[in-house]
Design an enzyme around this catalytic site. Structure first.
Site, mmCIF file in Angstrom:
data_model
loop_
_atom_site.group_PDB
_atom_site.id
_atom_site.type_symbol
_atom_site.label_atom_id
_atom_site.label_comp_id
_atom_site.label_asym_id
_atom_site.label_seq_id
_atom_site.Cartn_x
_atom_site.Cartn_y
_atom_site.Cartn_z
ATOM 1 N N SER A 181 133.528 27.208 26.693
ATOM 2 C CA SER A 181 133.188 27.976 27.883
ATOM 3 C C SER A 181 133.978 29.284 27.952
ATOM 4 O O SER A 181 133.880 30.116 27.044
ATOM 5 C CB SER A 181 133.415 27.117 29.126
ATOM 6 N N ASP A 206 129.375 26.684 23.884
ATOM 7 C CA ASP A 206 128.690 27.209 25.068
ATOM 8 C C ASP A 206 129.517 28.315 25.732
ATOM 9 O O ASP A 206 129.980 28.168 26.872
ATOM 10 C CB ASP A 206 128.401 26.093 26.071
ATOM 11 N N HIS A 273 126.443 21.771 30.315
ATOM 12 C CA HIS A 273 127.501 22.657 29.825
ATOM 13 C C HIS A 273 128.542 21.873 29.020
ATOM 14 O O HIS A 273 128.966 22.292 27.938
ATOM 15 C CB HIS A 273 128.157 23.342 31.015
#
Length: 493
Positions: A181, A206, A273
């Protein structure tokens, strides 16, 4: 020159002021005074609970490094990194420069103990000897302070860069950064900090999208940040980026929403996610592997022009260095997620799709929008080849009973075979019964080849035993047709 310097300083001050105002506005609904404090000597200020780093030096007590190895798989070892090798404690730690280095970086509103990140530790140490450095910068990335966390990524990357430089001082350059992330965006600043040294590999799980859409190349993860950058997308357009940002980008299950993330009252976006590190952790020791097929672009994928193909690459830990392009992956909805390489045409199909009966090559992602196969080149020409399978669109016997699993023979369903049909078939095959067993035909189907039997007499035709023998020979015929036309058998259930 002085005027230019003043202009740059004014511009930087203005950017910081804008960020401060935006953060302050986020607290206005509470209708309570927002405390603002400046910590002297540390070059940072706090608005509410949000810390904004302005010009702190490294090392920074808010950015901590911990080491796991096979010598200390459970008890993390604190690693102090400073401006020189002598001031750091790597030499007195479990660090072994002969082993590969993995630096694992968490994202926004998390810490190093995020479950899938910790799972990576067990997988790596079960696989081989590694130096696993975990970065904990949670004090500078907690919620609800996303704008300040994004602002702090530059400083965090600078301090991780100091760690990388000390590792290089130890005599190894086998360094792999794994960022999840917002941590994936941090890796960019690590790369810019250690230049001209070029990192061996960066894996982005991601990578965060908010506030990075229009960022310059030196402010976001991109292929220039390492010799090899591989990226896994699982929640694009929401928390993750849709655009490609590596040498190779894998879009799992379409890259936006993940299967299995809609139950048990969980947030499907957060679940999707977090599947990126879940998939990566599983890939470290998976014997099945996350295999993706190539696709020219995401637009092509959306238009249905990216069916599965033989240009397949494995994603995750074992992704081959030097791989380039974009690849699509499908997974199971629950662990174990990996389904392996696409073997032939073993693709799940919609049961009500007419093309399922013909074993056509279909992209599982566009089944919902194109269940009749109009995008397939064989549409309206599905019967241009002979097939051993039933052509009955209702897939039922003539008596309206249960599904007939027997193959059709000469356009006659097995449930409709009469004594006369059986007699004709047996007479045609007399030569094959003239004194020995039938030659075995290798079949790709899960069928059982029964032993050959003696030629029956007329009085025995009604016997179930010979019907069973007939079934065996029909199966052999089916297998021979399969071999001739190499047509796969699909399980549409």
């Amino acid at each position: 020159m002085a005027g230019r310097r003043n202009f740059i300083c004014s511009k930087m001050s203005w950017n910081v002021l804008v960020a401060v105002v935006l953060t302050a506005l986020s607290f206005l609904p509470s209708c309570r005074p927002v405390p603002v404090s400046v910590k002297k000597g540390r070059s940072s200020f706090t608005i509410g609970n949000c810390v904004w780093v302005v010009d702190r030096p490294c090392p920074d007590s808010d950015i901590r490094f911990y080491l796991f190895t096979r010598s200390n798989p459970d008890d993390r070892q604190y690693i102090h990194i400073d401006e020189t090798w002598e001031q750091s404690n790597l030499s007195s730690s479990y660090f072994n420069p002969s082993h590969p280095v993995k630096v694992i970086i968490h994202g926004y509103n998390a810490d190093m103990f995020l479950t899938p990140l910790i799972n990576m530790k067990g997988e790596y140490l079960s696989r081989a000897n590694y130096n696993l450095f975990y970065v904990d910068w949670s004090d500078l990335a907690h919620g609800p302070c996303y704008p300040s966390a994004v602002h702090n990524t530059r400083h965090v990357g600078k301090c991780i860069g100091q760690l990388v430089q000390r590792i290089i001082d130890a005599g190894t350059d086998n360094i792999h950064l794994v960022g999840f992330s917002l941590g994936a965006q941090v890796t960019n600043y690590v790369s810019t900090t250690v230049r001209p040294f070029r990192l061996k590999r960066i894996t982005g799980l991601d990578p965060a999208m908010p506030l990075f859409i229009t960022a310059a190349p030196d402010d976001k993860l991109d292929p220039t940040d390492a010799e090899f950058v591989d990226v896994i997308h699982t929640n694009a357009l929401v928390q993750g980026k849709i655009e490609r940002c590596g040498h190779v980008d894998f879009y799992v299950n379409g890259g936006i929403l993940q299967p299995g993330c809609w139950g048990s009252g969980q947030n499907p976006m957060a679940c999707s996610h977090h599947r990126a590190p879940d998939y990566y952790a599983e890939s470290i020791r998976s014997l099945t592997g996350f295999w993706g097929w190539s696709c020219q672009s995401y637009v092509y994928y959306l238009l249905g022009f990216c069916p599965q193909n033989n240009a397949q690459v494995i994603a995750g830990e074992d992704c081959p260095t030097g791989t380039e392009g974009m690849f699509m992956i499908t997974t199971n909805p629950a662990s174990p997620f990996a389904i392996g390489r696409w073997a032939g045409f073993s693709i799940p199909q919609k049961k009500d799709a007419i093309l399922n009966k013909h074993g056509l090559n279909r992209d599982p992602f566009i089944s919902d929008i194109d269940q009749w196969g109009k995008l397939d080149s064989s549409f309206n020409n599905v019967d241009h080849f002979p097939t051993p399978y039933s052509q009955d669109p209702n897939h039922q016997g003539s008596q309206g009973g249960e599904d007939d699993e027997w193959p059709y023979f000469n356009h006659v369903g097995t449930s409709d075979l009469t004594k006369e049909h059986i007699r004709k078939i047996l007479e045609q095959d007399k030569s094959r019964y003239s004194g020995g067993a039938l030659p075995a035909v290798k079949s790709t189907l899960a069928t059982t080849i029964l032993p050959a039997v003696a030629l029956p007499s007329d009085n025995d035709i009604d016997d179930a035993f010979y019907l069973q023998d007939l079934r065996r020979r029909l199966q052999q015929k089916e297998a021979s047709v399969m071999q001739r036309y190499t047509m796969p058998m699909f399980n549409a259930h």
